[in-house]
Enzyme design. Sequence first.
Site, PDB file in Angstrom:
ATOM      1  CG  LEU A 106      -2.002  -1.074   1.245  1.00 24.36           C
ATOM      2  CD1 LEU A 106      -2.753  -1.042   2.558  1.00 24.36           C
ATOM      3  CD2 LEU A 106      -2.966  -0.897   0.084  1.00 24.36           C
ATOM      4  NE  ARG A 107       7.037   2.440   1.811  1.00 25.40           N
ATOM      5  CZ  ARG A 107       7.414   1.240   2.194  1.00 25.40           C
ATOM      6  NH1 ARG A 107       7.633   0.302   1.288  1.00 25.40           N
ATOM      7  NH2 ARG A 107       7.574   0.942   3.453  1.00 25.40           N
ATOM      8  CB  ALA A 108       2.033   2.214  -4.814  1.00 24.57           C
TER       9      ALA A 108
END
Length: 710
Positions: A283-285
């Site tokens: 989910l960093r993107a």
Amino acid sequence: MPQWPAHYPFSAIVGCDSEQLDDLGLALVLTSVSPEIGGVLVRGQKGTAKSTAVRALASLLPPVEVYRGDRFSVDPTDPAQHSPDGPFGPGTDVESRPVRLVDLPVGATEDRVLGSLHLEQALTHGKVAYEPGLLARAHRGLLYVDEVNLLHDHLVDLLLDAAATGRVTVERDGFSVEHAARFLLIGTMNPEEGELRPQLLDRFGMTVEVSAPTDPAARAEVVRRRMAYDADAEGFAARYHDDEEALADRIAKARGALERVHLSEAALLKIAEVCAAFEVDGLRADIVTSRVAVAHAAWKGRETVTRADIRRAALLTLPHRRRRNPFDAPGLDEELLDRVLGDEDPPPDPPQPPDPPESPDPSEGSEDTGPADADPPESQAPEETGPEETGPDSPGPESAEAPDGTDEAPDGEALPPTEPPQEAAEGAEDGDVSPPSSEGPTSTIGSTTPYRPRKLSVHGAGQGDEGRRSRAVGRRGRRIGSERPGSGRGTSLHLVETVRAAAAAPREGDRMRIRPQDLRVAVREGQESNLILFCVDASGSMAARKRMSEVKTAILSLLLDAYRRRDKVGLITFRAQEAELVLPPTRSVDVAAARLEDVPAGGRTPLAEGLLEADRVLRREQRRDPRMRPLLVVVTDGRATGAKGAVARSLAAAEHVAGQEVSTVVVDSESGPMRLGLALNLASRLGAEHLPVGEVNADALDSAVRGRAA
């Protein structure tokens, strides 16, 4: 007139003026507006102003306030930050200084990055004092790593830990220190010299691909400005004074407006849809894309995130997160991006009704009593016309399938009916029988999906650069002893052995004195990287589709393993009448993979020429870097054809290579029920390990071993 810095002005870089920022300039500006984005990775060819742009950025950032004399640059307005040089009371002087640009050299030691024991204080005064490292100096500034892809693994681990926690903890040599380390991480790299570890790659918020302009007028303008700067640096910088001030003022205003930018629920959902459509990991993107979109809106002076902001953010944050391995092509499918985004801006959030008036009857507050003039804010006008506003209409089934095309690739076609007859001709007992044609037809055959290969390593222990393949005695790993400084194997002080050596020396008086000859450094055993040189048979005997595909898949798997273990790789092929160095040794394994896919197969088998060319390459690389030990991987079925005496020449060449004491592996590509065992004989002459191509796959070998044990 102000005193201008000696570096090249940011706004003087072609493509980096405030109104016409290219990808590089925009990425650097956005990470300056919102440091939480996580920095920028700049990928590109040498000579494309990567370092120039990064060094010029620092002068555009607002100054920071620090306590006078604080080496750790904590923020005086943040009570949560504590400096090891503190405590600092309310009356401590506060000063303003420019943002620091800290260079992290590729060859830096761990002590220089983290900080270390102050030797002078420890040895002369008996005091344990901490000397801050580069990460402490970079706090609230810029940390710049040139050629970040060549950074040693232990330094990469330190950066990963600091980037994840925002803090640095040092526990060594009798002291314990913890301090804040939040910085803009900016790295530049040339992809031809090797790829970056996926863990560190994901830590960069944005990535930018840069290349030299192809327009002659643009190239001439770059040269014209550079020559003017070299002739009069101060005068050149003064000419861009107004542009620099305007750019710095705009960055400061965008920082101040960041909190006022509204990211609607519809815009957030659209960002999630984009990230899901491109199948990025984690989910960093999503988080980084949201931050970049907000920063871009603030930079453009908008208070609401629009479709244009999301599109621009996705192009900067997603390309490097889509790569599953170094052989995947970088970039983003912009047509897919436009289809997911659609043609309209995300609608703003509906206005929230005001709190109902206090009433003893709860039912009175259930009515919609919102003001009649509380219309939702109008969506912003679209940004400058571009692909995001003139995206294609919804494509039909045929056009949606068009970009794939993998089902009809040339590799899927059948071989020509005139397949070379070398298989039968080269199976003669003496191996000297030549095929009817000196060359024969050639074909290019692709590989299949790579797998986890067996680990191949060099015998003994070396002293090469840190890696993950062969045993090495050097700076990293478990401590196995100590020695006097100067050998190059150990660099960190071994305090216990130093004190022991001093205690064993004759004393003058009651006090023990530590002399230079008493110093001892730690010797450690870890792992090193190696040069993996592939010498591949591409003759007619390898041209059978199944055999060549299996061989290329095995080599591709070994190349992927070399990338993970930080090795250099080289590629030699031999066919027809000669051997060719297809790829000189490099750390760019993706270039090696691309060259491998294009290697044709066909013709005679000049095995001797291949071995002798490998010997020449290894000798040359040994002169360039004596510390890097090579591993020669010969991929062949062992046949040698061509002129009379080809077999004898190949065996003589094998014995010559064996005399160089190079660790060698022969990957035997021979297949079928009738096998001559020529590759096994070649391995014996080379003093090499013999490895059938089917046993390169570690998973297949493990399954076979478990099956036999059962």
